[in-house]
Design a protein around this motif. Sequence first.
Motif, PDB file in Angstrom:
ATOM      1  N   ASP A   1       3.166  72.318  45.998  1.00  0.00           N
ATOM      2  CA  ASP A   1       3.736  71.264  46.832  1.00  0.00           C
ATOM      3  C   ASP A   1       5.107  71.717  47.333  1.00  0.00           C
ATOM      4  O   ASP A   1       6.104  71.652  46.620  1.00  0.00           O
ATOM      5  CB  ASP A   1       3.853  69.973  46.021  1.00  0.00           C
ATOM      6  CG  ASP A   1       4.497  68.873  46.845  1.00  0.00           C
ATOM      7  OD1 ASP A   1       4.552  69.030  48.089  1.00  0.00           O
ATOM      8  OD2 ASP A   1       4.940  67.870  46.263  1.00  0.00           O
ATOM      9  N   SER A   2       5.145  72.195  48.578  1.00  0.00           N
ATOM     10  CA  SER A   2       6.364  72.814  49.112  1.00  0.00           C
ATOM     11  C   SER A   2       7.518  71.834  49.123  1.00  0.00           C
ATOM     12  O   SER A   2       8.673  72.211  48.910  1.00  0.00           O
ATOM     13  CB  SER A   2       6.120  73.306  50.530  1.00  0.00           C
ATOM     14  OG  SER A   2       5.020  74.156  50.554  1.00  0.00           O
ATOM     15  N   SER A   3       7.244  70.569  49.369  1.00  0.00           N
ATOM     16  CA  SER A   3       8.349  69.628  49.543  1.00  0.00           C
ATOM     17  C   SER A   3       9.124  69.439  48.249  1.00  0.00           C
ATOM     18  O   SER A   3      10.233  68.923  48.258  1.00  0.00           O
ATOM     19  CB  SER A   3       7.816  68.276  50.044  1.00  0.00           C
ATOM     20  OG  SER A   3       6.870  67.786  49.124  1.00  0.00           O
ATOM     21  N   ALA A   4       8.544  69.864  47.116  1.00  0.00           N
ATOM     22  CA  ALA A   4       9.275  69.752  45.858  1.00  0.00           C
ATOM     23  C   ALA A   4      10.331  70.846  45.732  1.00  0.00           C
ATOM     24  O   ALA A   4      11.220  70.738  44.899  1.00  0.00           O
ATOM     25  CB  ALA A   4       8.311  69.823  44.678  1.00  0.00           C
TER      26      ALA A   4
ATOM     27  N   PHE B   1      11.306  73.024  48.781  1.00  0.00           N
ATOM     28  CA  PHE B   1      11.933  73.499  50.015  1.00  0.00           C
ATOM     29  C   PHE B   1      12.389  72.326  50.885  1.00  0.00           C
ATOM     30  O   PHE B   1      11.835  71.230  50.819  1.00  0.00           O
ATOM     31  CB  PHE B   1      10.948  74.363  50.825  1.00  0.00           C
ATOM     32  CG  PHE B   1      10.598  75.643  50.125  1.00  0.00           C
ATOM     33  CD1 PHE B   1      11.494  76.702  50.108  1.00  0.00           C
ATOM     34  CD2 PHE B   1       9.384  75.781  49.482  1.00  0.00           C
ATOM     35  CE1 PHE B   1      11.169  77.880  49.458  1.00  0.00           C
ATOM     36  CE2 PHE B   1       9.063  76.944  48.832  1.00  0.00           C
ATOM     37  CZ  PHE B   1       9.960  78.006  48.818  1.00  0.00           C
ATOM     38  N   ASP B   2      13.386  72.637  51.699  1.00  0.00           N
ATOM     39  CA  ASP B   2      13.861  71.683  52.691  1.00  0.00           C
ATOM     40  C   ASP B   2      12.890  71.731  53.875  1.00  0.00           C
ATOM     41  O   ASP B   2      12.880  72.703  54.625  1.00  0.00           O
ATOM     42  CB  ASP B   2      15.280  72.078  53.114  1.00  0.00           C
ATOM     43  CG  ASP B   2      15.832  71.120  54.154  1.00  0.00           C
ATOM     44  OD1 ASP B   2      15.088  70.196  54.547  1.00  0.00           O
ATOM     45  OD2 ASP B   2      16.992  71.302  54.554  1.00  0.00           O
ATOM     46  N   MET B   3      12.090  70.711  54.005  1.00  0.00           N
ATOM     47  CA  MET B   3      11.007  70.740  54.994  1.00  0.00           C
ATOM     48  C   MET B   3      11.433  70.111  56.313  1.00  0.00           C
ATOM     49  O   MET B   3      10.601  69.885  57.186  1.00  0.00           O
ATOM     50  CB  MET B   3       9.767  70.014  54.467  1.00  0.00           C
ATOM     51  CG  MET B   3       9.254  70.498  53.131  1.00  0.00           C
ATOM     52  SD  MET B   3       8.587  72.156  53.224  1.00  0.00           S
ATOM     53  CE  MET B   3       7.023  71.866  54.028  1.00  0.00           C
ATOM     54  N   SER B   4      12.718  69.788  56.474  1.00  0.00           N
ATOM     55  CA  SER B   4      13.095  68.993  57.645  1.00  0.00           C
ATOM     56  C   SER B   4      12.915  69.773  58.948  1.00  0.00           C
ATOM     57  O   SER B   4      12.511  69.214  59.953  1.00  0.00           O
ATOM     58  CB  SER B   4      14.542  68.518  57.489  1.00  0.00           C
ATOM     59  OG  SER B   4      15.380  69.637  57.283  1.00  0.00           O
TER      60      SER B   4
ATOM     61  N   LYS C   1      10.774  71.756  61.002  1.00  0.00           N
ATOM     62  CA  LYS C   1       9.352  72.076  61.014  1.00  0.00           C
ATOM     63  C   LYS C   1       9.057  73.465  61.545  1.00  0.00           C
ATOM     64  O   LYS C   1       8.117  74.115  61.123  1.00  0.00           O
ATOM     65  CB  LYS C   1       8.597  71.048  61.849  1.00  0.00           C
ATOM     66  CG  LYS C   1       8.392  69.760  61.104  1.00  0.00           C
ATOM     67  CD  LYS C   1       7.329  68.917  61.776  1.00  0.00           C
ATOM     68  CE  LYS C   1       6.916  67.744  60.932  1.00  0.00           C
ATOM     69  NZ  LYS C   1       6.291  68.098  59.668  1.00  0.00           N
TER      70      LYS C   1
ATOM     71  N   LYS D   1      11.614  78.562  54.858  1.00  0.00           N
ATOM     72  CA  LYS D   1      12.456  77.371  54.723  1.00  0.00           C
ATOM     73  C   LYS D   1      13.403  77.541  53.543  1.00  0.00           C
ATOM     74  O   LYS D   1      13.063  78.161  52.538  1.00  0.00           O
ATOM     75  CB  LYS D   1      11.565  76.144  54.528  1.00  0.00           C
ATOM     76  CG  LYS D   1      10.692  75.886  55.742  1.00  0.00           C
ATOM     77  CD  LYS D   1       9.979  74.573  55.645  1.00  0.00           C
ATOM     78  CE  LYS D   1       9.245  74.291  56.936  1.00  0.00           C
ATOM     79  NZ  LYS D   1       8.235  75.335  57.273  1.00  0.00           N
TER      80      LYS D   1
ATOM     81  N   LEU E   1      15.605  73.609  48.459  1.00  0.00           N
ATOM     82  CA  LEU E   1      16.338  72.358  48.365  1.00  0.00           C
ATOM     83  C   LEU E   1      17.581  72.601  47.504  1.00  0.00           C
ATOM     84  O   LEU E   1      17.538  73.397  46.573  1.00  0.00           O
ATOM     85  CB  LEU E   1      15.466  71.295  47.690  1.00  0.00           C
ATOM     86  CG  LEU E   1      14.394  70.604  48.540  1.00  0.00           C
ATOM     87  CD1 LEU E   1      13.576  69.710  47.648  1.00  0.00           C
ATOM     88  CD2 LEU E   1      15.014  69.813  49.659  1.00  0.00           C
TER      89      LEU E   1
END
Lengths: 602, 531
Positions: free
Chosen positions: A495-498, A500-503, A505, A510, A513
């Motif tokens: 789960d990348s959003s855990a 990396f900063d996915m803002s 696109k 990326k 975080l």
Amino acid sequence: MKRNLKSLVKGVLFVSLTLSTLSCKKMFDLEPEDALPAEMAYQSVYDADAAIMGIYGKFTSLADRYVVLNELRGDLEDITLNADKYLREINEHNVSQDNPWANPKPWYEVIINCNDAMRNFDVMLNNKRLTQDEYKVRYSEVAALRTWIYLQLGIQYGEVYYVTDPLVSISDINDINKFPKLNLPTLISTLTDFAEKLPSKDPIPSGNSLRITLDSYNTEKVFINKTMLLGDLHLWNGEYALAAKYYKILMEYGSVLDPTGLQREYYASFNVGGNPHDLGGNDWFRIFNQGYSERAQNHENFWMIPLDIKFSPGNPFVNLFAPSTDKYKIKPSLLAVKNWNDQLRSNSDAALNGQPGDLNRGGLGKSYDVAAGLPYVNKLIPGFNSSSPFTTSNGKWILYRTALLHLRMAETANRDGIDKLAYALVNLGIREAYTPKLRPLPTDVTNIMISTDAANKNPDYVFYARQGEIPRYRDKYSYNVGIRGRVGLVPVTVDSSAFFDMSNKGRENKPLLPGTTRAGLTVAMENIIINEAALELAFEGNRWQDLVRIALRREKDQPGKGREFLRNTIAKKFQEANQPVPAGVEKLSADVKNWFLPFKWQ
Amino acid sequence: MNISLRFILLSVLGISLFFSSCEKKWDSHTELENPLLDESLLEQIKNDPELSKFTDLLTMTRYDSVLASSNTFTVWAPTNAAIDAVDPSYLDTEAERIAFVGNHISRQSYLTTVAATPFSKIKATNGKNILFTKATVDGISLITKDIYVRNGVLHTIGTAILPKPSAWEYLLSTSTLQKTLLNSYNEEYQDTSKAEQIGVDPKTGIPILDPTTGIVKRNRFLNRYNSAADISNEDSLFTYIVLTDQAFNNEKNKLSKYFQFGTDQTSLDSATNLTNFNIIKDLAFKGILESDNFPADAYSIGDSVRFHLNKAHIVATKRVSNGIVYMMNNISYDLGNGPNDFYTKIKPVVIQGERGAFFSPSRTYNTVTKRNPDGSTYQQLYLPNHGVNALAARYRPSFVNSVKYKVYWRVVRDFNLSVTGTATDLVHFPQRLAFKTTAVTSGFNYIAEPGVVRRISSTGQPVLDSNGKPTFDPNYSEIYLGEYTVDKVYGNNLKNGEASTLPIYLVGNTTTGNGTNTLLLDYIKLVPVLP
């Protein structure tokens, strides 16, 4: 008269005495006529070859032990009602001292043979009975096999007696305590140093008198692959870059066999995937059910030993796994079956994408099958039919194969911080992973589809997978489709959003975080690799070793984590089957010592 | 001399004692300790004056020769007093007497020591089961027990074991409409294994059978329709309901409207037959349900209709050899209970999209297996890119009542849910349902966006993605489409087979472009609207 008699007796005594001192020196010291004394055994290079074959014959009898200890202690196999108390102990991690499966003696019998052969090869070299080239190949072969066995012993027992003296017989080591006892880390570094110094690390070259057809089987793949062994030793040692060096050599070995690259399946199979008519999709199971000498499986397996019922020990897997009432002692765990059923299949049609079930590896008739409603391990006894056991019992003991190599490469790359390569090898291949996801593609595509980026400059991790149409261009790794791609599954992702900063696109790489490190990502990716190993390598004898290696590593990083990982992984097998977690499994989380078998000479 | 005489006397005495002490050890070893073991059951019964009337009955029914045979039997012999007390109606005819006597005899020897707890079920020679315990048989105390003779065991009892009818025999003894109806299912057929062969057809080699032999009677309802509820089976235990005529007619009035065919006489007759059948098919229950303790929900054997039995409706109770029969003047059950309850008399009809879809022109469709959000799996029909304008998938449900149905479908579109490129909406593939023909059925127009729901925020505004496009989720729920009244009963078990079924169509979009006319269907559900 009396005097005469007396003197006669005296005379006879005297003559006898004289004769006895003069007797022919070896009148009663006869050579046996039906056996070869030890010092006569090593006369020529062919005697040396025979010794090596003899050692492998002995080694083959370890097959069932290797599989039972490494799989039944893991999470993918479970016992049946036919299992005796000793198998039950293995399954529940509650091994008593008299458990025959835990007896180290059979391993040492092979080790003693290796020690003896190595000493005699030395003697033969000194006596000029072997040339330097002949010696190099044969000594390295036996030394590598002994090293592999010691690694196994270390994994199973934690602390082992490291015996290298050329003893005459196994009975001499009954007093084993006089030998040095090494713990696992010391053992592994000792073995690594030893293996690095082997005079030859290459496979046995063609034309060598060891590469023959023996009992109708080509011996080429019978011998241990030393490159893989060295990679594994470095991986156990935590030397990831060195491990990668050896794994890369092996992944490139297809090009050595076929420098023209025209025989695509050579290296393509070493790349996993490749020729889709070869081992992909439904043909994946050919790796196991094809005969020892057949072509397609030969591209995948690179250390395997034929199990032929005409020769001892026959096929020991039949007795443990075959679905007939007197056999069938070990079965696939419900957890293993559920894991296959939980996978999602890929399809180019979006509506058909994501249907559940890993049919190519975990469908019926593949890794496992069902007979009379009971699941059984099919992978080790493919084609076995209990109504015609004499024609269907032959099999193979596969120790090294390409998917294992790729998963080990993924493991070492991931620990070296190159998780993208790990993702690529596990999922859909290097080309897919290193093609930018953002469309349209950049105008200059010269440097895409190559596994190198800012984080990865080490040539051992760089794979060329370029594929272009105008002009037509195919790098050899462009045929690599990944472990999951080969059997048509959707990729598994972290789960990348855990992390990396996915803002943004549009951004390829990326930023992490704030407050996160790559360590969490590495563990998450490692979990994916180990689960993929469960799907791909189930029942083959790799499971427990993989789990212990990863658990030891995590325990080193953060005490407690490794024990928790190992306990939870094994406990899941019992929880999935609605059984209480045995006390022996709970103890895995208490102390690393509890991971190992008791070392008791029986 | 005295001494020597004494010696001689002593010697003689000793010798004579020695010989006299010699018993016939070997003889006693093989001797029959029980003189009864020399007697047959018949002799034993005849010798007992208390059993003389039973002996007469044995002779009359020729069971005497059976008991004299070398097979072993158990006889529970009723005393003369017991036989005197039997209602003479049980002994009127030869058949009744055979049934009566046969009920007291069983093959094999059963001593009281082998009787199980709570009881052993033992088959008597007349086919009935009798319950044997250590002290009783069918609840009757044994007077003498375990008299072991040459060919079996004799027990005597003070009350005769009257042969009980089975539920089926009991039903036949009543004079209800239900009996007449079930009797109408009687038929005769020739059992070729029992018929006499009178020749061989010279052309085919097939045996020619005497058409008058091997004729066997059976009841079609019991044997074919629902063998699990075969109430003539002595080895099962049933609770069976016999309706009074009034209750039967009430049921008929209540149910007939759901089984209508038409208005002509043939149709009316068919409707009556089908209604009758649907009344009687759900009257047997497994096990014995005691009237004092009726469960709140009892499920009938076969179609599992949920009954609510009420003791107040019982007119008569009859213990039968294979359970219990209640004559009832009213029954209560669930006629229909919403879309998800299948334990009702008029059941919802579910048509699975991936089962039996027929296309003209023919097309091959995909069966897609996917997971529900809760982890369970479902399968649906998926046919994209078929290139046919308004392609229809035809389904034929196996049975539909003449009733108004609420119609639902479940279509799950879990793919291509993001709007790409310059488009402002998804490419939807409208579908509709049609009944009888593919033409538009009134009330069932095209559903414009099947299988998806638009994401709506808590304030009711559409949720847009970063490009300002609408967002969608797969629709996992059943969607209500409308009501459809079925004019008559349809079903593939009716007279004209498949032609008697109701065709239901899933009709695709009126386009031929790829992606725009996809057919997708998990299932169609017809839920009866009932009072």
